[in-house]
Design a protein around this motif. Structure first.
Motif, PDB file in Angstrom:
ATOM      1  N   ASN A 251      21.671 -34.744  17.601  1.00 36.07           N
ATOM      2  CA  ASN A 251      23.155 -34.942  17.739  1.00 36.07           C
ATOM      3  C   ASN A 251      23.603 -33.941  18.879  1.00 36.07           C
ATOM      4  O   ASN A 251      24.084 -32.905  18.988  1.00 36.07           O
ATOM      5  CB  ASN A 251      23.651 -33.909  16.517  1.00 36.07           C
ATOM      6  CG  ASN A 251      25.100 -33.964  16.422  1.00 36.07           C
ATOM      7  OD1 ASN A 251      25.621 -34.639  17.001  1.00 36.07           O
ATOM      8  ND2 ASN A 251      25.533 -33.313  15.353  1.00 36.07           N
ATOM      9  N   ILE A 252      23.443 -34.888  20.131  1.00 39.79           N
ATOM     10  CA  ILE A 252      23.766 -34.098  21.420  1.00 39.79           C
ATOM     11  C   ILE A 252      25.101 -33.688  21.639  1.00 39.79           C
ATOM     12  O   ILE A 252      25.508 -32.920  22.477  1.00 39.79           O
ATOM     13  CB  ILE A 252      23.326 -35.189  22.385  1.00 39.79           C
ATOM     14  CG1 ILE A 252      23.972 -36.520  22.366  1.00 39.79           C
ATOM     15  CG2 ILE A 252      21.815 -35.328  22.454  1.00 39.79           C
ATOM     16  CD1 ILE A 252      23.601 -37.520  23.445  1.00 39.79           C
ATOM     17  N   PHE A 253      26.042 -34.509  20.719  1.00 38.44           N
ATOM     18  CA  PHE A 253      27.516 -34.022  21.106  1.00 38.44           C
ATOM     19  C   PHE A 253      27.840 -32.721  20.203  1.00 38.44           C
ATOM     20  O   PHE A 253      29.048 -31.935  20.588  1.00 38.44           O
ATOM     21  CB  PHE A 253      28.535 -35.245  20.593  1.00 38.44           C
ATOM     22  CG  PHE A 253      28.271 -36.146  21.631  1.00 38.44           C
ATOM     23  CD1 PHE A 253      29.010 -36.268  22.935  1.00 38.44           C
ATOM     24  CD2 PHE A 253      27.443 -37.350  21.374  1.00 38.44           C
ATOM     25  CE1 PHE A 253      28.350 -37.190  23.967  1.00 38.44           C
ATOM     26  CE2 PHE A 253      27.346 -38.697  22.269  1.00 38.44           C
ATOM     27  CZ  PHE A 253      27.844 -38.538  23.604  1.00 38.44           C
ATOM     28  N   ASP A 254      27.087 -32.195  19.452  1.00 38.87           N
ATOM     29  CA  ASP A 254      27.304 -31.013  18.596  1.00 38.87           C
ATOM     30  C   ASP A 254      27.064 -29.918  19.680  1.00 38.87           C
ATOM     31  O   ASP A 254      26.034 -29.894  20.559  1.00 38.87           O
ATOM     32  CB  ASP A 254      26.109 -30.921  17.791  1.00 38.87           C
ATOM     33  CG  ASP A 254      26.223 -29.526  16.928  1.00 38.87           C
ATOM     34  OD1 ASP A 254      27.389 -28.925  16.751  1.00 38.87           O
ATOM     35  OD2 ASP A 254      25.143 -29.117  16.569  1.00 38.87           O
ATOM     36  N   HIS A 255      28.120 -28.979  19.901  1.00 39.28           N
ATOM     37  CA  HIS A 255      27.901 -27.789  20.823  1.00 39.28           C
ATOM     38  C   HIS A 255      26.992 -26.721  20.295  1.00 39.28           C
ATOM     39  O   HIS A 255      27.361 -25.613  19.806  1.00 39.28           O
ATOM     40  CB  HIS A 255      29.516 -27.318  20.954  1.00 39.28           C
ATOM     41  CG  HIS A 255      29.554 -26.334  22.303  1.00 39.28           C
ATOM     42  ND1 HIS A 255      30.660 -25.921  22.664  1.00 39.28           N
ATOM     43  CD2 HIS A 255      28.620 -25.866  23.020  1.00 39.28           C
ATOM     44  CE1 HIS A 255      30.681 -25.153  23.828  1.00 39.28           C
ATOM     45  NE2 HIS A 255      29.378 -25.048  23.938  1.00 39.28           N
ATOM     46  N   LYS A 256      25.667 -27.179  20.322  1.00 43.06           N
ATOM     47  CA  LYS A 256      24.683 -26.064  20.038  1.00 43.06           C
ATOM     48  C   LYS A 256      24.532 -24.988  20.366  1.00 43.06           C
ATOM     49  O   LYS A 256      24.383 -23.995  19.791  1.00 43.06           O
ATOM     50  CB  LYS A 256      23.321 -26.844  19.728  1.00 43.06           C
ATOM     51  CG  LYS A 256      22.329 -26.167  18.974  1.00 43.06           C
ATOM     52  CD  LYS A 256      21.102 -27.190  19.126  1.00 43.06           C
ATOM     53  CE  LYS A 256      19.880 -26.679  18.126  1.00 43.06           C
ATOM     54  NZ  LYS A 256      20.101 -26.451  16.772  1.00 43.06           N
TER      55      LYS A 256
END
Length: 185
Positions: free
Chosen positions: A175-180
């Protein structure tokens, strides 16, 4: 809370296909990944910013164009640059600030030049960066193969930080668009 934007760096015909620079390593696979990332960004209404290098194909209009398989839509931004760092002498930072962007997902070409320099530069300017591990590519050089360059940068840039902002390397199937990054702050 700030938003996320997608940067597609120098995904131009002259780099991806050649003949003077490319073709890039794993061309079909890289284009497929970037196309999927762009599609996902559009589905999530994530702003997409294409960076286009003025030096690529400067004497060949076709080589200068963004690759047709991942071309921008009318709602996307296209910012041209002359330097390896997409922030240098451009309005990229201002554009991102005006949209309240704090997290950048980065894809594009060439790994060791514009992708690396822009990702590092972003952290200094206050952005967290997610570099898509399978969404950037390059060509062989005199010392290393493209595969080695990509592997080196994926290992070396992961966790690189500038005080409060840093780079995470994540695969396109995450989920690369999650600001992890916020989980670590």
């Amino acid at each position: 809370m700030g938003k996320t934007a997608l940067l597609v760096i120098d995904a131009q015909v002259g780099i991806i296909e050649g003949p003077s620079i490319g073709p890039i390593y794993e061309k079909k696979q890289t284009l497929r990944v970037i196309k999927e990332v762009i599609h996902h960004a559009r589905h999530l209404s994530v702003p997409i910013i294409y960076i286009q290098d003025l030096d690529v194909g400067s004497d060949n209009e076709e080589e200068f164009k963004i690759h047709p398989s991942i071309a921008p839509s009318m709602n996307d931004w296209v910012i041209t640059k002359k330097a390896t760092n997409a922030f240098h002498l451009t309005d990229l930072h201002e554009t991102l600030q005006n949209q309240y962007i704090e997290h950048l997902v980065v894809t594009g070409m060439k790994t060791e030049y514009c992708v690396d320099t822009t990702s590092r530069g972003a952290t200094v300017l206050g952005y967290d960066v997610t570099l898509v591990s399978d969404g950037h590519s390059t060509t062989d050089n005199k010392e290393l193969t493209a595969e080695q360059i990509i592997a080196h940068h994926n290992a070396h840039l992961h966790g690189l930080d500038n005080v409060n902002h840093f780079i995470l390397i994540r695969s396109s199937n995450e989920n690369i668009f999650d600001h992890k990054h916020l989980e670590y702050k």
